[in-house]
Design a protein around this motif. Sequence first.
Motif, PDB file in Angstrom:
ATOM      1  N   VAL A 118       7.923  18.154   6.486  1.00 64.10           N
ATOM      2  CA  VAL A 118       6.977  17.174   5.597  1.00 64.10           C
ATOM      3  C   VAL A 118       7.438  17.205   4.217  1.00 64.10           C
ATOM      4  O   VAL A 118       7.625  18.352   3.423  1.00 64.10           O
ATOM      5  N   VAL A 119       7.631  15.921   3.436  1.00 71.53           N
ATOM      6  CA  VAL A 119       7.931  15.829   1.898  1.00 71.53           C
ATOM      7  C   VAL A 119       6.676  15.890   1.269  1.00 71.53           C
ATOM      8  O   VAL A 119       5.609  15.255   1.541  1.00 71.53           O
ATOM      9  N   ALA A 120       6.716  16.703   0.314  1.00 74.80           N
ATOM     10  CA  ALA A 120       5.655  16.970  -0.499  1.00 74.80           C
ATOM     11  C   ALA A 120       5.513  15.749  -1.335  1.00 74.80           C
ATOM     12  O   ALA A 120       6.180  15.025  -2.114  1.00 74.80           O
ATOM     13  N   PRO A 121       4.268  15.136  -1.248  1.00 72.97           N
ATOM     14  CA  PRO A 121       3.720  14.008  -2.042  1.00 72.97           C
ATOM     15  C   PRO A 121       3.837  13.978  -3.799  1.00 72.97           C
ATOM     16  O   PRO A 121       3.497  15.080  -3.960  1.00 72.97           O
ATOM     17  N   LYS A 122       4.299  13.024  -4.151  1.00 67.01           N
ATOM     18  CA  LYS A 122       4.105  13.038  -5.852  1.00 67.01           C
ATOM     19  C   LYS A 122       2.780  13.065  -6.237  1.00 67.01           C
ATOM     20  O   LYS A 122       2.048  12.305  -5.751  1.00 67.01           O
ATOM     21  N   PRO A 123       2.215  14.253  -6.956  1.00 68.02           N
ATOM     22  CA  PRO A 123       1.041  13.970  -7.780  1.00 68.02           C
ATOM     23  C   PRO A 123       0.755  12.704  -8.682  1.00 68.02           C
ATOM     24  O   PRO A 123       1.622  12.292  -9.249  1.00 68.02           O
ATOM     25  N   ARG A 124      -0.359  12.436  -8.714  1.00 70.80           N
ATOM     26  CA  ARG A 124      -0.822  11.271  -9.333  1.00 70.80           C
ATOM     27  C   ARG A 124      -0.945  11.568 -10.869  1.00 70.80           C
ATOM     28  O   ARG A 124      -1.149  12.659 -11.332  1.00 70.80           O
ATOM     29  N   GLN A 125      -0.151  10.569 -11.762  1.00 68.58           N
ATOM     30  CA  GLN A 125      -0.227  10.947 -13.166  1.00 68.58           C
ATOM     31  C   GLN A 125      -1.917  10.543 -13.606  1.00 68.58           C
ATOM     32  O   GLN A 125      -2.416   9.541 -13.317  1.00 68.58           O
ATOM     33  N   ALA A 126      -2.144  11.434 -14.599  1.00 67.99           N
ATOM     34  CA  ALA A 126      -3.563  11.359 -14.913  1.00 67.99           C
ATOM     35  C   ALA A 126      -3.682  10.250 -15.692  1.00 67.99           C
ATOM     36  O   ALA A 126      -4.876   9.668 -15.820  1.00 67.99           O
ATOM     37  N   LYS A 127      -2.844   9.495 -16.416  1.00 67.32           N
ATOM     38  CA  LYS A 127      -2.875   8.352 -17.243  1.00 67.32           C
ATOM     39  C   LYS A 127      -2.776   7.041 -16.254  1.00 67.32           C
ATOM     40  O   LYS A 127      -2.459   5.928 -16.969  1.00 67.32           O
ATOM     41  N   THR A 128      -2.364   7.252 -15.123  1.00 68.12           N
ATOM     42  CA  THR A 128      -2.060   6.082 -14.344  1.00 68.12           C
ATOM     43  C   THR A 128      -3.196   5.154 -14.129  1.00 68.12           C
ATOM     44  O   THR A 128      -4.409   5.517 -13.836  1.00 68.12           O
ATOM     45  N   LEU A 129      -3.284   3.586 -14.647  1.00 67.45           N
ATOM     46  CA  LEU A 129      -4.056   2.719 -14.587  1.00 67.45           C
ATOM     47  C   LEU A 129      -4.712   2.507 -13.265  1.00 67.45           C
ATOM     48  O   LEU A 129      -5.723   2.128 -12.842  1.00 67.45           O
ATOM     49  N   PHE A 130      -3.589   2.317 -12.185  1.00 72.26           N
ATOM     50  CA  PHE A 130      -3.816   1.715 -10.901  1.00 72.26           C
ATOM     51  C   PHE A 130      -2.672   2.250 -10.234  1.00 72.26           C
ATOM     52  O   PHE A 130      -1.323   1.940 -10.587  1.00 72.26           O
ATOM     53  N   ASP A 131      -3.304   2.928  -9.242  1.00 74.45           N
ATOM     54  CA  ASP A 131      -2.204   4.013  -8.203  1.00 74.45           C
ATOM     55  C   ASP A 131      -1.565   2.863  -7.213  1.00 74.45           C
ATOM     56  O   ASP A 131      -2.287   2.755  -6.301  1.00 74.45           O
ATOM     57  N   GLY A 132      -0.780   1.943  -7.367  1.00 70.17           N
ATOM     58  CA  GLY A 132      -0.369   1.071  -6.043  1.00 70.17           C
ATOM     59  C   GLY A 132       0.715   0.146  -6.572  1.00 70.17           C
ATOM     60  O   GLY A 132       1.591   0.356  -7.302  1.00 70.17           O
ATOM     61  N   ASP A 133       0.511  -1.071  -5.841  1.00 73.35           N
ATOM     62  CA  ASP A 133       1.588  -2.287  -6.304  1.00 73.35           C
ATOM     63  C   ASP A 133       0.937  -3.580  -6.528  1.00 73.35           C
ATOM     64  O   ASP A 133      -0.016  -3.765  -5.501  1.00 73.35           O
ATOM     65  N   PHE A 134       1.474  -4.354  -7.174  1.00 71.34           N
ATOM     66  CA  PHE A 134       0.901  -5.693  -7.479  1.00 71.34           C
ATOM     67  C   PHE A 134       2.360  -6.616  -7.637  1.00 71.34           C
ATOM     68  O   PHE A 134       2.886  -6.424  -8.376  1.00 71.34           O
ATOM     69  N   HIS A 135       2.212  -7.416  -6.545  1.00 74.20           N
ATOM     70  CA  HIS A 135       3.395  -8.345  -6.634  1.00 74.20           C
ATOM     71  C   HIS A 135       3.049  -9.578  -5.610  1.00 74.20           C
ATOM     72  O   HIS A 135       1.971  -9.958  -5.156  1.00 74.20           O
ATOM     73  N   MET A 136       4.076 -10.688  -6.061  1.00 72.28           N
ATOM     74  CA  MET A 136       4.138 -11.822  -5.304  1.00 72.28           C
ATOM     75  C   MET A 136       5.300 -12.135  -4.571  1.00 72.28           C
ATOM     76  O   MET A 136       6.392 -11.605  -4.794  1.00 72.28           O
ATOM     77  N   GLU A 137       5.377 -12.566  -3.572  1.00 72.78           N
ATOM     78  CA  GLU A 137       6.489 -13.055  -2.702  1.00 72.78           C
ATOM     79  C   GLU A 137       6.818 -14.637  -2.348  1.00 72.78           C
ATOM     80  O   GLU A 137       5.546 -15.035  -1.857  1.00 72.78           O
ATOM     81  N   PHE A 138       7.565 -15.053  -2.533  1.00 75.73           N
ATOM     82  CA  PHE A 138       7.990 -16.559  -2.477  1.00 75.73           C
ATOM     83  C   PHE A 138       8.397 -16.794  -0.881  1.00 75.73           C
ATOM     84  O   PHE A 138       9.428 -16.113  -0.569  1.00 75.73           O
ATOM     85  N   CYS A 139       7.858 -17.499  -0.100  1.00 73.27           N
ATOM     86  CA  CYS A 139       8.003 -17.705   1.284  1.00 73.27           C
ATOM     87  C   CYS A 139       8.367 -19.221   1.653  1.00 73.27           C
ATOM     88  O   CYS A 139       7.321 -20.130   1.530  1.00 73.27           O
ATOM     89  N   ASP A 140       9.803 -19.521   2.027  1.00 73.74           N
ATOM     90  CA  ASP A 140      10.038 -20.897   2.417  1.00 73.74           C
ATOM     91  C   ASP A 140       9.236 -21.528   3.527  1.00 73.74           C
ATOM     92  O   ASP A 140       9.380 -22.708   3.719  1.00 73.74           O
ATOM     93  N   ASN A 141       8.622 -20.563   4.323  1.00 75.10           N
ATOM     94  CA  ASN A 141       8.189 -21.207   5.678  1.00 75.10           C
ATOM     95  C   ASN A 141       7.117 -19.950   6.329  1.00 75.10           C
ATOM     96  O   ASN A 141       7.052 -18.916   5.650  1.00 75.10           O
ATOM     97  N   LEU A 142       6.500 -20.155   7.376  1.00 70.72           N
ATOM     98  CA  LEU A 142       5.596 -19.349   7.958  1.00 70.72           C
ATOM     99  C   LEU A 142       6.042 -18.100   8.533  1.00 70.72           C
ATOM    100  O   LEU A 142       5.681 -17.051   8.088  1.00 70.72           O
ATOM    101  N   LYS A 143       7.238 -18.183   8.872  1.00 78.62           N
ATOM    102  CA  LYS A 143       8.107 -16.946   9.538  1.00 78.62           C
ATOM    103  C   LYS A 143       8.262 -16.188   8.105  1.00 78.62           C
ATOM    104  O   LYS A 143       7.840 -14.587   8.394  1.00 78.62           O
ATOM    105  N   GLN A 144       8.750 -16.637   7.038  1.00 78.31           N
ATOM    106  CA  GLN A 144       8.870 -15.636   6.031  1.00 78.31           C
ATOM    107  C   GLN A 144       7.566 -15.020   5.434  1.00 78.31           C
ATOM    108  O   GLN A 144       7.459 -14.152   4.956  1.00 78.31           O
ATOM    109  N   LEU A 145       6.439 -15.777   5.731  1.00 79.22           N
ATOM    110  CA  LEU A 145       5.190 -15.262   5.095  1.00 79.22           C
ATOM    111  C   LEU A 145       4.696 -14.242   5.770  1.00 79.22           C
ATOM    112  O   LEU A 145       4.362 -13.117   5.566  1.00 79.22           O
ATOM    113  N   LEU A 146       5.072 -14.365   7.179  1.00 80.87           N
ATOM    114  CA  LEU A 146       4.602 -12.990   8.173  1.00 80.87           C
ATOM    115  C   LEU A 146       5.418 -11.891   7.719  1.00 80.87           C
ATOM    116  O   LEU A 146       4.994 -10.910   7.761  1.00 80.87           O
TER     117      LEU A 146
END
Length: 339
Positions: free
Chosen positions: A70-98
């Motif tokens: 098991v790989v040891a998880p990285k500890p969360r930084q105390a000053k982290t505003l949001f521990d995660g991911d915020f993104h957008m993806e452009f999808c040319d069709n339904l297949k790409q959306l899924l």
Amino acid sequence: MVRLPVLLLAVALCRAATLDSELGVGKSINIFMRYGYLSICMRVVPRNDTDGWVFREPTVSVFQDTERFVVAPKPRQAKTLFDGDFHMEFCDNLKQLLQAYFRDFSFERLERPWRAFTAGWPTDIMARNLGINSSFINGDHCYVLVRVSRFRETAKLKDLPPNIVVEDVVNEAIQEIKIGDTVSVADFIRKYGSHYIASYITGNSLYQVFVFSRTAYSMIKERLKSKGVADITAKELEGYFSPWQAKHIGQIKVASGNKTVESWAMKRLRVHYYIFSYPSLLKLHGEPTLLRNLDTLLGNEALLQLELKTLSPAFKDTKKRKWFEEVIDNYLKLWESNM
């Protein structure tokens, strides 16, 4: 498809083998059992039930002492505003959306892992899960998926070595497999699974789908690619994802279906324009207060990422391992083409 960052078959009960529904690295599952319908047993989209489960697919203990890898998880930084991911993806069709929605789900030797979740979705269920009207499932439409994910629990295994020890009953079952005999491999998979969990991330997410005409989509896509999201003002970004540009603005959905988070998003993530308003996840862009609130609201309620690898390390005999992999490959191609 373009991704742009914004901010940051039942498993048989086997003799002496542990069978449960625990989401744990090293545990094995049979992906053929519910191929096309995996969202029934993995909470990846909102469901109508009120039970608090995240993962309820039957799992089997195949390997011994996986804790050593098991790989040891990285500890969360105390000053982290949001521990995660915020993104957008452009999808040319339904297949790409899924494909974009299930971007972080990887199943070894399966070319289109999103199909393992969506192949069994009829049009109305697909529309409901994506938060858009069913009329935008078919036809010539382009989509942008916006998603913010809060990570809560992370687990990952190192690559298992060839000499990894397997449970005695699993080793006995491997000895029963005959090279050239597909049925013997199928029987092994029914009892002990096809893949093991190599890594996963749980937490929760908000997501929203915007539907565009091809003309508007191409213009916005090119604009954001050439200038970059960081150099576009909040007002300009808001304009691109408004009713004046989008053919349809989908609902803001919560991956876990949490009604409290859904209600918060409905009230706080709205763009007001004179006498009407519309929902937009892009309200979070450049709004640290909203992100801080969301950091608390999004709990450990959904499966956000999953990596599965085949049970190949369990096979010590090279020829038998290659036969197992050949059968797995053939089965996966068969299921992908027939669903």
